[in-house]
Scaffold this motif. Structure first.
Motif, PDB file in Angstrom:
ATOM      1  N   PRO B 285       7.365  -0.124   1.179  1.00 43.90           N
ATOM      2  CA  PRO B 285       6.447  -0.886  -0.110  1.00 43.90           C
ATOM      3  C   PRO B 285       7.555  -0.542  -1.125  1.00 43.90           C
ATOM      4  O   PRO B 285       8.342   0.342  -1.207  1.00 43.90           O
ATOM      5  CB  PRO B 285       5.152   0.044  -0.085  1.00 43.90           C
ATOM      6  CG  PRO B 285       5.344   1.278   0.677  1.00 43.90           C
ATOM      7  CD  PRO B 285       6.228   0.946   1.742  1.00 43.90           C
ATOM      8  N   GLU B 286       7.413  -1.518  -2.155  1.00 40.55           N
ATOM      9  CA  GLU B 286       8.165  -1.474  -3.252  1.00 40.55           C
ATOM     10  C   GLU B 286       8.179  -0.245  -4.095  1.00 40.55           C
ATOM     11  O   GLU B 286       9.149   0.216  -4.605  1.00 40.55           O
ATOM     12  CB  GLU B 286       7.748  -2.751  -4.154  1.00 40.55           C
ATOM     13  CG  GLU B 286       8.882  -3.548  -4.542  1.00 40.55           C
ATOM     14  CD  GLU B 286       8.537  -4.701  -5.060  1.00 40.55           C
ATOM     15  OE1 GLU B 286       8.539  -4.878  -6.350  1.00 40.55           O
ATOM     16  OE2 GLU B 286       8.060  -5.897  -4.401  1.00 40.55           O
ATOM     17  N   GLY B 287       6.918   0.084  -4.240  1.00 41.07           N
ATOM     18  CA  GLY B 287       6.651   1.242  -4.959  1.00 41.07           C
ATOM     19  C   GLY B 287       6.756   2.963  -4.367  1.00 41.07           C
ATOM     20  O   GLY B 287       8.051   2.771  -3.795  1.00 41.07           O
ATOM     21  N   CYS B 288       5.951   3.583  -4.567  1.00 41.38           N
ATOM     22  CA  CYS B 288       6.088   4.905  -3.791  1.00 41.38           C
ATOM     23  C   CYS B 288       6.135   4.710  -2.260  1.00 41.38           C
ATOM     24  O   CYS B 288       4.907   3.746  -1.904  1.00 41.38           O
ATOM     25  CB  CYS B 288       5.005   5.813  -4.191  1.00 41.38           C
ATOM     26  SG  CYS B 288       4.820   7.363  -3.244  1.00 41.38           S
ATOM     27  N   ARG B 289       6.847   5.300  -1.518  1.00 39.08           N
ATOM     28  CA  ARG B 289       6.694   5.103   0.003  1.00 39.08           C
ATOM     29  C   ARG B 289       5.620   5.670   0.651  1.00 39.08           C
ATOM     30  O   ARG B 289       5.134   5.114   1.648  1.00 39.08           O
ATOM     31  CB  ARG B 289       7.988   5.428   0.680  1.00 39.08           C
ATOM     32  CG  ARG B 289       9.085   4.887   0.267  1.00 39.08           C
ATOM     33  CD  ARG B 289      10.317   5.038   1.250  1.00 39.08           C
ATOM     34  NE  ARG B 289      11.520   4.044   0.918  1.00 39.08           N
ATOM     35  CZ  ARG B 289      12.614   4.182   1.533  1.00 39.08           C
ATOM     36  NH1 ARG B 289      12.791   5.180   2.458  1.00 39.08           N
ATOM     37  NH2 ARG B 289      13.658   3.168   1.393  1.00 39.08           N
ATOM     38  N   PHE B 290       4.817   6.488  -0.341  1.00 34.85           N
ATOM     39  CA  PHE B 290       3.744   7.127   0.312  1.00 34.85           C
ATOM     40  C   PHE B 290       2.133   6.138  -0.205  1.00 34.85           C
ATOM     41  O   PHE B 290       1.152   6.504   0.442  1.00 34.85           O
ATOM     42  CB  PHE B 290       3.320   8.370   0.036  1.00 34.85           C
ATOM     43  CG  PHE B 290       2.325   9.083   0.686  1.00 34.85           C
ATOM     44  CD1 PHE B 290       2.373   9.435   2.231  1.00 34.85           C
ATOM     45  CD2 PHE B 290       1.360   9.811  -0.072  1.00 34.85           C
ATOM     46  CE1 PHE B 290       1.214   9.974   2.731  1.00 34.85           C
ATOM     47  CE2 PHE B 290       0.338  10.599   0.427  1.00 34.85           C
ATOM     48  CZ  PHE B 290       0.312  10.327   1.919  1.00 34.85           C
ATOM     49  N   CYS B 291       2.501   5.099  -0.889  1.00 31.95           N
ATOM     50  CA  CYS B 291       1.516   4.799  -1.620  1.00 31.95           C
ATOM     51  C   CYS B 291       0.469   4.075  -0.441  1.00 31.95           C
ATOM     52  O   CYS B 291      -1.119   3.908  -1.010  1.00 31.95           O
ATOM     53  CB  CYS B 291       1.814   3.638  -2.649  1.00 31.95           C
ATOM     54  SG  CYS B 291       2.307   2.212  -1.752  1.00 31.95           S
ATOM     55  N   THR B 292       0.820   3.345   0.496  1.00 25.71           N
ATOM     56  CA  THR B 292       0.081   2.925   1.586  1.00 25.71           C
ATOM     57  C   THR B 292      -1.088   3.858   2.090  1.00 25.71           C
ATOM     58  O   THR B 292      -2.310   3.729   2.503  1.00 25.71           O
ATOM     59  CB  THR B 292       0.488   2.257   2.729  1.00 25.71           C
ATOM     60  OG1 THR B 292       1.391   3.105   3.118  1.00 25.71           O
ATOM     61  CG2 THR B 292       1.241   1.078   2.258  1.00 25.71           C
ATOM     62  N   ARG B 293      -0.710   5.275   2.130  1.00 28.28           N
ATOM     63  CA  ARG B 293      -1.742   6.236   2.774  1.00 28.28           C
ATOM     64  C   ARG B 293      -2.173   7.162   1.787  1.00 28.28           C
ATOM     65  O   ARG B 293      -2.972   8.140   2.163  1.00 28.28           O
ATOM     66  CB  ARG B 293      -0.826   6.972   3.645  1.00 28.28           C
ATOM     67  CG  ARG B 293      -0.468   5.977   4.744  1.00 28.28           C
ATOM     68  CD  ARG B 293       0.788   6.871   5.834  1.00 28.28           C
ATOM     69  NE  ARG B 293       0.003   7.689   6.508  1.00 28.28           N
ATOM     70  CZ  ARG B 293       0.575   8.582   7.304  1.00 28.28           C
ATOM     71  NH1 ARG B 293       1.818   8.875   7.263  1.00 28.28           N
ATOM     72  NH2 ARG B 293       0.008   9.256   8.233  1.00 28.28           N
ATOM     73  N   CYS B 294      -1.707   7.002   0.497  1.00 28.84           N
ATOM     74  CA  CYS B 294      -2.250   7.976  -0.589  1.00 28.84           C
ATOM     75  C   CYS B 294      -3.654   7.949  -0.966  1.00 28.84           C
ATOM     76  O   CYS B 294      -4.112   6.924  -1.368  1.00 28.84           O
ATOM     77  CB  CYS B 294      -1.351   8.026  -1.749  1.00 28.84           C
ATOM     78  SG  CYS B 294      -1.439   9.361  -3.052  1.00 28.84           S
ATOM     79  N   PRO B 295      -4.337   9.032  -0.851  1.00 29.73           N
ATOM     80  CA  PRO B 295      -5.823   8.838  -1.326  1.00 29.73           C
ATOM     81  C   PRO B 295      -5.998   8.715  -3.116  1.00 29.73           C
ATOM     82  O   PRO B 295      -6.936   8.194  -3.517  1.00 29.73           O
ATOM     83  CB  PRO B 295      -6.216   9.979  -0.951  1.00 29.73           C
ATOM     84  CG  PRO B 295      -5.255  11.288  -0.880  1.00 29.73           C
ATOM     85  CD  PRO B 295      -4.093  10.160  -0.457  1.00 29.73           C
ATOM     86  N   ARG B 296      -4.865   8.851  -3.673  1.00 28.70           N
ATOM     87  CA  ARG B 296      -4.791   8.819  -5.126  1.00 28.70           C
ATOM     88  C   ARG B 296      -3.931   7.643  -5.715  1.00 28.70           C
ATOM     89  O   ARG B 296      -3.898   7.444  -6.918  1.00 28.70           O
ATOM     90  CB  ARG B 296      -4.120  10.239  -5.921  1.00 28.70           C
ATOM     91  CG  ARG B 296      -4.616  11.272  -5.274  1.00 28.70           C
ATOM     92  CD  ARG B 296      -4.725  12.461  -6.139  1.00 28.70           C
ATOM     93  NE  ARG B 296      -5.621  13.470  -5.648  1.00 28.70           N
ATOM     94  CZ  ARG B 296      -6.893  13.441  -6.161  1.00 28.70           C
ATOM     95  NH1 ARG B 296      -7.369  12.473  -6.985  1.00 28.70           N
ATOM     96  NH2 ARG B 296      -7.891  14.275  -5.708  1.00 28.70           N
ATOM     97  N   ALA B 297      -3.684   6.791  -4.630  1.00 27.55           N
ATOM     98  CA  ALA B 297      -2.763   5.456  -5.278  1.00 27.55           C
ATOM     99  C   ALA B 297      -3.586   4.699  -5.931  1.00 27.55           C
ATOM    100  O   ALA B 297      -4.581   4.405  -5.694  1.00 27.55           O
ATOM    101  CB  ALA B 297      -2.145   5.091  -3.801  1.00 27.55           C
ATOM    102  N   GLU B 298      -2.752   4.457  -6.911  1.00 24.36           N
ATOM    103  CA  GLU B 298      -3.525   3.167  -7.797  1.00 24.36           C
ATOM    104  C   GLU B 298      -2.536   2.043  -7.677  1.00 24.36           C
ATOM    105  O   GLU B 298      -1.383   2.272  -7.159  1.00 24.36           O
ATOM    106  CB  GLU B 298      -3.646   3.558  -9.332  1.00 24.36           C
ATOM    107  CG  GLU B 298      -4.837   4.508  -9.348  1.00 24.36           C
ATOM    108  CD  GLU B 298      -4.977   5.372 -10.750  1.00 24.36           C
ATOM    109  OE1 GLU B 298      -4.409   4.800 -11.764  1.00 24.36           O
ATOM    110  OE2 GLU B 298      -5.589   6.458 -10.767  1.00 24.36           O
TER     111      GLU B 298
END
Lengths: 315, 334
Positions: B285-298
């Protein structure tokens, strides 16, 4: 080690016996009669009485099993019988010819090892480069061109066109060493071409396998130089399979000398054997086969022992 | 970070050729190591922790290269040194031990000859003293009967023994840094504990700095002075053991810690797992690499790459939501 050696020797003896037995009976099944061949050399018809007499003299009138027994008894007393055509003991005929074949095979092996192994290492280390492509290309050529084709190409170039070397023949070493070795070069190179090609390929693939093994990076991590990793650790690991395959290929090497001796008129044991077969010279064929199978089995034994020396895991 | 650290790695980026051009297996990894310190790099397989270790020694696989960053050892830049110059660093200044000790030694040479060789490429020692030092090293790594092992071939030894031999070889020239890449993963649990104990012991005795690469949080908890948490080639969090275990700030670290079973869990307790899978390393992903799995991702998490920020002295986190997260965390604590 002694136990291993004793066991190997015993199996080797049994193997030799089996080979000679098969050869003995195969010969008897082969069409053609040595007595007829000897008596009708000038094309005249054969006198039955003379036939009987000669067959009796050669021991061919006896039942086949008795003949086999006689041959075996001779074998264990060191007597391989008289050659029909050479008119002298088989032992003497072989004694004359064998060293020449061994010399030819030895020289080819030496050239093949000296050329094939370093080039194989080079091809593996420079994998994918033009060096590698060139070497593997030439080696497929070397593996596919038969001895009798390559032999004549060499004769054409070096003997007929450039007039550097004699095209064929043999001069005993004690008579003229220089001429002796000049006549050895072409036949030895002919066999070595194909042999070094297969050695190059074996070395290359075995070296590539060594280079891709897990312990290579740890070797570098110790601060060893590339030269050291390659030339000491990789080569030592690579040699284990290569030595084994060389041993297995020695049989093919001896087969290769048959054709090569014919092309270069090199009077070795192979040409003797071919002549003996066409004359149905049973004792001589038997003797040659016995010696060749002993050579083959002994080289394999030596390779086994060498393998134990090279690979501590096999001890 | 000042320039006085033993080893300083900054913004390292390791790239591999891929289907759509180069991709980064390690991106922006920054850390330092001091004498006598154990720094754990923890992460799942494929998180880039091994590549980080290898890039320090210049031992990356052939296809890979370091595209950016610096590696300074005692102030000296290692990236860009010639192979020749690296020979003098590897094994002498920085050593490394590997995951599977059974296949990390050359099987056709004796343990002794490999030790003597390692000693003699770095020192002018004669053979006799090298043999003596080898035996001494084998004794130091607690190998019973060093004389016998000296003459043995690696295949005659157990995995634990092989790893001890590897450690002896790694430390025979008194390097100041040891990179241990999953040194106990291939070993039995009891042997594992012995090897780790040995590493701590050697650290205490020689003040060597150790980078311990592992995926095992129990090991980290027991040994680390400081910890780096990696995910998909990026650093998520870095801090002292106290920071990471008692006050994890990154959602990934928090998730990871919740995944570890403990003995006081109630019966029938369902172990936590982080939803989803690691994205394809070639298609991050372009942003944070954890964003696809992160419970807090916005939304912005998937667009903006978070930077590694020092939230508290020595405690670094790479998360846009970190202040928020830490508030939530603080909220939990109440």
């Amino acid at each position: 080690m002694a136990r291993f050696f004793a066991k190997r020797t015993l199996t080797a003896i049994i193997q030799v016996l089996i080979v000679t037995t098969i050869v003995f009976f195969a010969l008897k099944m082969m069409p053609g009669d040595p007595v007829l061949l000897m008596l009708s050399r000038d094309g005249s018809s054969v006198d039955p009485a003379a036939y009987e007499a000669l067959a009796k003299q050669l021991g061919l009138d006896k039942p086949i099993l008795r003949q086999y027994r006689n041959w075996l008894t001779g074998l264990f007393t060191g007597d391989l019988g008289m050659s029909y055509t050479e008119r002298r003991p088989v032992m003497d005929a072989i004694g004359d010819r064998l060293p020449r074949t061994l010399e030819l095979a030895g020289a080819s092996l030496l050239i093949a090892v000296v050329i094939g192994i370093p080039l194989g290492i080079a091809a593996a280390v420079k994998r994918g480069s033009w060096v590698d492509l060139l070497l593997t290309g030439i080696s497929s050529l070397g593996q596919s061109v038969p001895v009798y084709v390559f032999g004549y190409i060499l004769v054409l170039i070096f003997a007929l066109n450039m007039r550097l070397l004699p095209s064929s023949g043999y001069v005993p070493i004690h008579r003229n060493p220089v001429e002796h070795f000049r006549r050895l070069i072409l036949p030895a190179c002919t066999i070595a071409f194909g042999f070094s090609a297969s050695m190059l390929r074996m070395t290359r693939s075995s070296m590539l396998e060594a280079l891709s093994s897990e312990f290579v990076r740890p070797l570098y991590a110790r601060g060893l130089s590339k030269a050291r990793v390659h030339m000491k650790h990789m080569v030592r690991n690579m040699l284990i399979p290569v030595v084994t395959i060389i041993g297995l290929q020695l049989g093919a090497l001896i087969a290769g000398t048959v054709l090569c001796e014919a092309v270069f008129n090199w009077p070795g044991i192979a040409t003797l054997l071919v002549k003996a077969i066409s004359n149905r010279d049973y004792p001589l064929i038997q003797g040659c086969m016995l010696i060749l199978s002993i050579i083959f089995i002994v080289t394999n034994m030596v390779v086994d022992l060498l393998y134990g020396l090279l690979d501590p895991r096999a001890r | 970070m000042s320039g006085k650290h033993l080893l300083e790695v900054k913004d390292i980026r390791v790239v591999f050729p891929g289907k759509k051009g180069e991709f980064a297996a390690v991106d922006g990894v920054t850390f330092h190591l001091d004498q006598g310190e154990i720094l754990c790099i923890v992460g799942e397989s494929g998180s880039g922790k091994t590549m980080t270790g290898l890039s320090v020694l210049g031992l990356l696989p052939e296809q890979a290269r370091v595209a950016a960053g610096t590696v300074r050892y005692q102030g000296r830049e290692l990236l860009g040194l010639s192979e020749q110059e690296m020979y003098g660093i590897r094994g002498k200044e920085i050593s490394m031990i590997f995951q599977d000790p059974m296949v990390s030694l050359d099987q056709v040479f004796t343990v002794g000859s490999q030790l003597v060789e390692a000693i003699r490429v770095h020192t002018k020692m004669d053979k006799r003293s090298a043999v003596e030092l080898s035996l001494e090293m084998l004794d130091k790594v607690r190998i019973p009967n060093p004389e016998r092992v000296f003459g043995s071939y690696p295949f005659e030894l157990s995995g634990g023994m092989c790893q001890r031999v590897m450690i002896a070889i790694a430390l025979c020239c008194h390097p100041k840094v040891l990179i241990a890449d999953e040194p106990t993963t291939a070993l039995d649990a009891t042997v594992q504990a012995q090897i780790l104990e040995l590493l701590v012991e050697l650290r205490d005795a020689t003040h060597i700095g150790i980078i311990l690469i592992t995926h095992d949080l129990d090991i980290v908890k027991g040994m680390a002075d400081r910890i780096i948490v990696m995910y998909a080639g990026k650093m998520m969090e870095m801090g002292t053991r106290q920071d990471v275990f008692s006050n994890p700030l990154h959602p990934y670290t928090q998730g990871l810690l919740k995944c570890v079973p403990t003995l006081d869990m109630p019966e029938g307790f369902r172990l936590y797992n982080i939803e989803g899978i690691v994205p394809d390393i070639q298609d991050m992903p372009e942003g944070c690499r954890f964003c696809t799995r992160c419970p807090r991702a916005e939304e912005e998490c998937c667009i903006v790459q978070p930077e590694l920020r020092e939230i508290a002295p020595g405690h670094f986190v790479s998360c846009l939501k970190v202040d928020e997260v830490s508030e939530v965390k603080a909220g939990w604590a109440q």
